[in-house]
Enzyme design. Structure first.
Site, PDB file in Angstrom:
ATOM      1  N   TYR A  54      14.803  30.237   7.909  1.00 43.44           N
ATOM      2  CA  TYR A  54      13.615  30.950   8.389  1.00 43.44           C
ATOM      3  C   TYR A  54      13.557  30.942   9.906  1.00 43.44           C
ATOM      4  O   TYR A  54      13.840  29.906  10.536  1.00 43.44           O
ATOM      5  CB  TYR A  54      12.345  30.273   7.871  1.00 43.44           C
ATOM      6  CG  TYR A  54      12.062  30.486   6.409  1.00 43.44           C
ATOM      7  CD1 TYR A  54      11.743  31.752   5.913  1.00 43.44           C
ATOM      8  CD2 TYR A  54      12.098  29.419   5.520  1.00 43.44           C
ATOM      9  CE1 TYR A  54      11.471  31.938   4.565  1.00 43.44           C
ATOM     10  CE2 TYR A  54      11.819  29.591   4.170  1.00 43.44           C
ATOM     11  CZ  TYR A  54      11.515  30.853   3.698  1.00 43.44           C
ATOM     12  OH  TYR A  54      11.234  31.031   2.376  1.00 43.44           O
ATOM     13  N   LYS A  58       0.847  -1.197   0.000  1.00 45.48           N
ATOM     14  CA  LYS A  58       0.000   0.000   0.000  1.00 45.48           C
ATOM     15  C   LYS A  58       0.884   1.249   0.000  1.00 45.48           C
ATOM     16  O   LYS A  58       2.092   1.162   0.227  1.00 45.48           O
ATOM     17  CB  LYS A  58      -0.919  -0.019   1.221  1.00 45.48           C
ATOM     18  CG  LYS A  58      -0.184   0.090   2.541  1.00 45.48           C
ATOM     19  CD  LYS A  58      -1.096  -0.253   3.719  1.00 45.48           C
ATOM     20  CE  LYS A  58      -0.333  -0.147   5.021  1.00 45.48           C
ATOM     21  NZ  LYS A  58      -1.008  -0.814   6.138  1.00 45.48           N
TER      22      LYS A  58
HETATM   23  C1  LIG Z   1      -0.100  -1.768   6.812  1.00 43.03           C
HETATM   24  C2  LIG Z   1      -0.617  -3.066   7.303  1.00 43.03           C
HETATM   25  C3  LIG Z   1       0.251  -4.151   7.539  1.00 43.03           C
HETATM   26  C4  LIG Z   1       1.766  -4.014   7.461  1.00 43.03           C
HETATM   27  O1  LIG Z   1       2.233  -3.393   8.646  1.00 43.03           O
HETATM   28  P1  LIG Z   1       3.810  -3.190   8.910  1.00 43.03           P
HETATM   29  O2  LIG Z   1       3.871  -2.630  10.285  1.00 43.03           O
HETATM   30  O3  LIG Z   1       4.283  -2.207   7.891  1.00 43.03           O
HETATM   31  O4  LIG Z   1       4.443  -4.514   8.750  1.00 43.03           O
HETATM   32  C5  LIG Z   1      -0.309  -5.362   7.886  1.00 43.03           C
HETATM   33  N1  LIG Z   1      -1.658  -5.514   8.025  1.00 43.03           N
HETATM   34  C6  LIG Z   1      -2.508  -4.486   7.825  1.00 43.03           C
HETATM   35  C7  LIG Z   1      -3.971  -4.703   8.000  1.00 43.03           C
HETATM   36  C8  LIG Z   1      -2.028  -3.241   7.479  1.00 43.03           C
HETATM   37  O5  LIG Z   1      -2.871  -2.216   7.302  1.00 43.03           O
END
Ligand SMILES: *Cc1c(COP(=O)(O)O)cnc(C)c1O
Length: 358
Positions: free
Chosen positions: A250, A35
């Site tokens: 800044y 994702k």
């Molecule tokens: C993002 C996600 C993962 C992966 O999590 P990590 O901490 O990056 O390993 C696994 N399961 C679900 C449902 C997620 O949303």
């Protein structure tokens, strides 16, 4: 010419990390979480290194379709399921599986039963997605009544898998509910894979560990034998010699106490570098450690070159990568490696003009 900031991706490191994760849970199937455009790594760029995964997990149908277009023939899972019933047809056509986490999704499926993998989600205390126990068991019963909706896996997601304690109770509680059904189970994110072997079950779901960053505040990625996939580099584009009492950036956030040589780096918050990184956030110039001075601006940040007399305009800079972990930079900026990595690549999304008249 473009600005000198670049993202380098080490595809072999991703392959290595996938193998390390697989060794942690050798009997589980591995669902690689890609994702947010593979946590900022660009799905097409890292795609070839994902061969050894058994499935991919994404957050939207767009992302799932992109995986199919790239030639992914194994399962793909929508971690939040479909957002509206119109998406079901495409899921059926392209064989895209989905998490089922609220009643509307079940209603949609009963009206339009599509034969795809269904991951029914139990809320185990995260209180984000998922059914409470009674509704969960009802959901399974409803789906089971439809022959087309029988490809079921039980899924839950931990709120605190990075902690050492407290997980036994949560896992025991989940088991009490999941053991009432004979379907496969998926629980473990990266933290649970490394810290809580009893959670491995049928499917593990690693995300951050694939990309070579640590899911833990107290254990480095290197200690877990994970290698960073992303390296962000840039160059010094100007040098300023500050007299004592002069400030840089800044808001005059940093003032020189003595004459100081300051390098200006082509990297800023528009590049995903955290604006809230304070004075002293580590940076490599010519592969040697120095640190930021003053406030990070949109396209630039400033570094101390006092101990680097050879550094000059054009000197190479590493913002994070092999010798400076993204986790260390993130910790200095009060965030986690996940956020810095994701900020390097936009998600595929839609931009609409609110005031469009056509
Ligand atoms: C993002 C996600 C993962 C992966 O999590 P990590 O901490 O990056 O390993 C696994 N399961 C679900 C449902 C997620 O949303």
């Amino acid at each position: 010419m473009t600005r000198p900031i670049q993202t380098h991706l080490d595809i072999d490191a991703l392959r290595h990390n996938l193998a390390v994760i697989h060794n942690q849970a050798p009997t589980s199937k591995l669902m690689a979480v890609v994702k947010a455009n593979a946590y900022g790594h660009h799905v097409p760029a890292v795609f070839s290194a994902l061969d050894a995964a058994d499935a991919l997990a994404v957050a939207s149908l767009d992302e799932a379709l992109q995986c199919r277009q790239l030639g992914w023939n194994k399962p793909v899972l929508l971690l939040e399921g479909v957002f509206e019933p119109q998406e079901l047809e495409e899921c059926a056509a392209r064989q895209i599986g989905m998490v089922i986490h609220h009643q509307q999704q079940i209603d949609w499926l009963c009206l339009q039963p599509v034969r795809v993998p269904l991951f029914v989600k139990l809320n185990s205390g995260m209180n984000r997605l998922g059914f409470q126990p009674d509704a969960y068991h009802r959901a399974i019963a409803t789906l089971r009544a439809h022959p087309q909706l029988s490809d079921i896996t039980q899924i839950s997601h931990f709120a605190n898998a990075d902690l050492h304690s407290g997980m036994e109770e949560t896992v025991h509680w989940i088991d009490q509910h999941f053991s009432r059904h004979a379907y496969p189970v998926s629980l473990a994110n990266s933290a649970a894979i490394f810290r809580h072997p009893t959670t491995h079950r049928d499917w593990i779901r690693p995300g951050i560990a694939l990309y070579g960053a640590s899911p833990f505040a107290d254990v480095s990625a290197a200690t877990l034998d994970l290698r960073p996939v992303m390296r962000v580099t840039s160059r010094i584009i100007a040098i300023q010699q500050l007299a004592a009492g002069e400030a840089v950036g800044y808001g005059n956030l940093w003032t020189a106490k003595q004459p100081t040589r300051v390098g200006i780096v082509a990297c800023g918050y528009a590049d995903g570098y955290p604006r809230h990184a304070p004075n002293g956030t580590p940076v490599l110039v010519e592969n040697q450690r120095t640190h930021t001075l003053g406030r990070v601006s949109m396209d630039m940040l400033c570094v101390n070159l006092d101990f680097l007399p050879h550094a000059t305009v054009g000197s190479p800079v590493t913002l994070w990568g092999d010798d400076l972990s993204v986790d260390e930079v993130a910790r200095s900026a009060g965030t986690i490696g996940y956020e810095l990595l994701c900020a390097r690549a936009p998600r595929p999304s839609h931009i609409l003009l609110d005031n469009s008249t056509s």
